[in-house]
Design an enzyme around this catalytic site. Structure first.
Site, mmCIF file in Angstrom:
data_model
loop_
_atom_site.group_PDB
_atom_site.id
_atom_site.type_symbol
_atom_site.label_atom_id
_atom_site.label_comp_id
_atom_site.label_asym_id
_atom_site.label_seq_id
_atom_site.Cartn_x
_atom_site.Cartn_y
_atom_site.Cartn_z
ATOM 1 N N ASP A 1 0.865 -1.179 0.000
ATOM 2 C CA ASP A 1 0.000 0.000 0.000
ATOM 3 C C ASP A 1 0.905 1.234 0.000
ATOM 4 O OD1 ASP A 1 -1.664 2.104 0.645
ATOM 5 O OD2 ASP A 1 -2.614 1.080 2.335
ATOM 6 N N GLY B 1 -9.635 3.894 -5.820
ATOM 7 C CA GLY B 1 -8.291 3.358 -6.011
ATOM 8 C C GLY B 1 -7.241 4.024 -5.137
ATOM 9 N N ASP C 1 -5.981 6.966 -5.433
ATOM 10 C CA ASP C 1 -6.372 8.361 -5.167
ATOM 11 C C ASP C 1 -7.193 8.444 -3.874
ATOM 12 O OD1 ASP C 1 -6.777 11.069 -5.606
ATOM 13 O OD2 ASP C 1 -8.247 10.800 -7.216
ATOM 14 N N THR D 1 -3.616 1.646 -14.448
ATOM 15 C CA THR D 1 -3.919 0.210 -14.617
ATOM 16 C C THR D 1 -5.123 -0.259 -13.806
ATOM 17 O OG1 THR D 1 -2.423 -0.509 -12.855
ATOM 18 C CG2 THR D 1 -1.497 -0.331 -15.081
ATOM 19 N N GLY D 2 -5.805 0.661 -13.131
ATOM 20 C CA GLY D 2 -7.002 0.301 -12.373
ATOM 21 C C GLY D 2 -8.234 0.766 -13.127
HETATM 22 N N1 APR Z 1 -1.370 1.631 -3.018
HETATM 23 C C1 APR Z 1 -0.763 1.371 -4.188
HETATM 24 N N2 APR Z 1 -1.434 1.092 -5.318
HETATM 25 C C2 APR Z 1 -2.777 1.093 -5.253
HETATM 26 C C3 APR Z 1 -3.492 1.364 -4.070
HETATM 27 C C4 APR Z 1 -2.722 1.653 -2.906
HETATM 28 N N3 APR Z 1 -3.292 1.924 -1.744
HETATM 29 N N4 APR Z 1 -4.827 1.276 -4.343
HETATM 30 C C5 APR Z 1 -4.933 0.939 -5.643
HETATM 31 N N5 APR Z 1 -3.708 0.819 -6.197
HETATM 32 C C6 APR Z 1 -3.329 0.457 -7.558
HETATM 33 C C7 APR Z 1 -4.321 -0.321 -8.389
HETATM 34 O O1 APR Z 1 -4.251 -1.704 -8.061
HETATM 35 C C8 APR Z 1 -3.809 -0.069 -9.792
HETATM 36 O O2 APR Z 1 -2.783 -0.992 -10.132
HETATM 37 O O3 APR Z 1 -3.126 1.648 -8.308
HETATM 38 C C9 APR Z 1 -3.184 1.340 -9.688
HETATM 39 C C10 APR Z 1 -3.964 2.415 -10.413
HETATM 40 O O4 APR Z 1 -5.332 2.193 -10.208
HETATM 41 P P1 APR Z 1 -6.383 3.358 -9.895
HETATM 42 O O5 APR Z 1 -6.170 3.870 -8.522
HETATM 43 O O6 APR Z 1 -7.719 2.837 -10.243
HETATM 44 O O7 APR Z 1 -5.929 4.560 -10.904
HETATM 45 P P2 APR Z 1 -6.159 4.754 -12.485
HETATM 46 O O8 APR Z 1 -6.369 3.470 -13.203
HETATM 47 O O9 APR Z 1 -5.024 5.633 -12.928
HETATM 48 O O10 APR Z 1 -7.521 5.554 -12.570
HETATM 49 C C11 APR Z 1 -7.563 6.889 -12.119
HETATM 50 O O11 APR Z 1 -9.403 6.478 -10.674
HETATM 51 O O12 APR Z 1 -9.459 6.826 -8.408
HETATM 52 C C12 APR Z 1 -9.776 7.367 -9.626
HETATM 53 O O13 APR Z 1 -9.602 9.705 -9.232
HETATM 54 C C13 APR Z 1 -8.997 8.625 -9.888
HETATM 55 O O14 APR Z 1 -10.409 9.151 -11.719
HETATM 56 C C14 APR Z 1 -9.115 8.682 -11.369
HETATM 57 C C15 APR Z 1 -8.983 7.247 -11.788
#
Ligand code: APR
Length: 184
Positions: free
Chosen positions: A16, A38, A40, A128-129
């Site tokens: 994390d 995610g 963020d 990637t999320g």
């Molecule tokens: N620590 C590290 N990595 C994390 C965590 C964490 N606590 N939580 C999630 N992730 C990983 C996910 O597994 C993924 O591999 O971060 C990566 C990016 O995923 P997302 O957070 O969904 O970000 P993204 O795909 O760039 O989408 C961005 O999602 O949350 C919203 O406001 C954000 O609209 C934006 C969009």
């Protein structure tokens, strides 16, 4: 898993990102810098309302952040120096410049980190999320952008000595570990 280029150690770990204790944490944000889900959501929860307030000030001043660009806030109540909010591309099939935009996220974040004089920076696996970027291509793009950045910098002008990728998902940790090995 880590690789050394000049004085910079590039490493991969699982976990994390909100628990990481170095200088600057990169957030995968959106163009409006509105806290989402995610990573963020996790960073806004961990850092508290100060981060959203600073994001609102950036929004007011410059109307947000374009995909591939980055902006810096404090880390709120987290112990880090700050958070770099970058905006990854939404995957639309690959024909909309998504790969180049993703590479720019890493480069813009490293530029900001250097301007801030940071010694260490941690990246999540941007896009990637929720933004659905294919993992393997995202991994290759991220590592090649960062390695080329370090190789292209003049060593005495690069304050960073530690760049780490923190993978939340096992599949990404495996991919990053294997791909980083190819740079040894
Ligand atoms: N620590 C590290 N990595 C994390 C965590 C964490 N606590 N939580 C999630 N992730 C990983 C996910 O597994 C993924 O591999 O971060 C990566 C990016 O995923 P997302 O957070 O969904 O970000 P993204 O795909 O760039 O989408 C961005 O999602 O949350 C919203 O406001 C954000 O609209 C934006 C969009």
């Amino acid at each position: 898993m880590e690789v050394r280029i000049d004085h910079v150690i590039i490493s991969v770990s699982s976990g994390d990102i909100t628990a990481w204790k170095g200088d600057l944490i990169v957030n995968a944000s959106n163009s409006g810098l509105y806290g989402g889900g995610g990573v963020d959501g996790a960073l806004h929860r961990a850092g508290g309302p100060q981060i959203a307030a600073e994001c609102a000030a950036i929004r007011q001043k410059q109307g947000g952040v374009m995909p591939g660009e980055a902006a810096l806030t404090s880390a709120g109540r987290l112990p880090n120096l700050g958070i770099i909010h970058t905006v990854g591309p939404i995957w639309k099939g690959g024909g909309a410049g998504e790969t180049a935009t993703l590479a720019r996220c890493y480069i813009s974040s490293l530029d900001l980190a250097c301007a801030r004089g940071a010694r260490s920076i941690a990246f999540p696996n941007i896009s990637t999320g929720i933004y659905n970027f294919p993992r393997q291509l995202a991994c290759e793009t991220a590592l090649s952008a960062v390695v080329n950045y370090v190789r292209g910098a003049e060593p005495d002008k690069l304050p960073l000595n530690n760049i780490t990728f923190i993978c939340f998902e096992q599949e990404n940790a495996r991919l990053y570990g294997e791909t980083l090995k190819t740079y040894i």
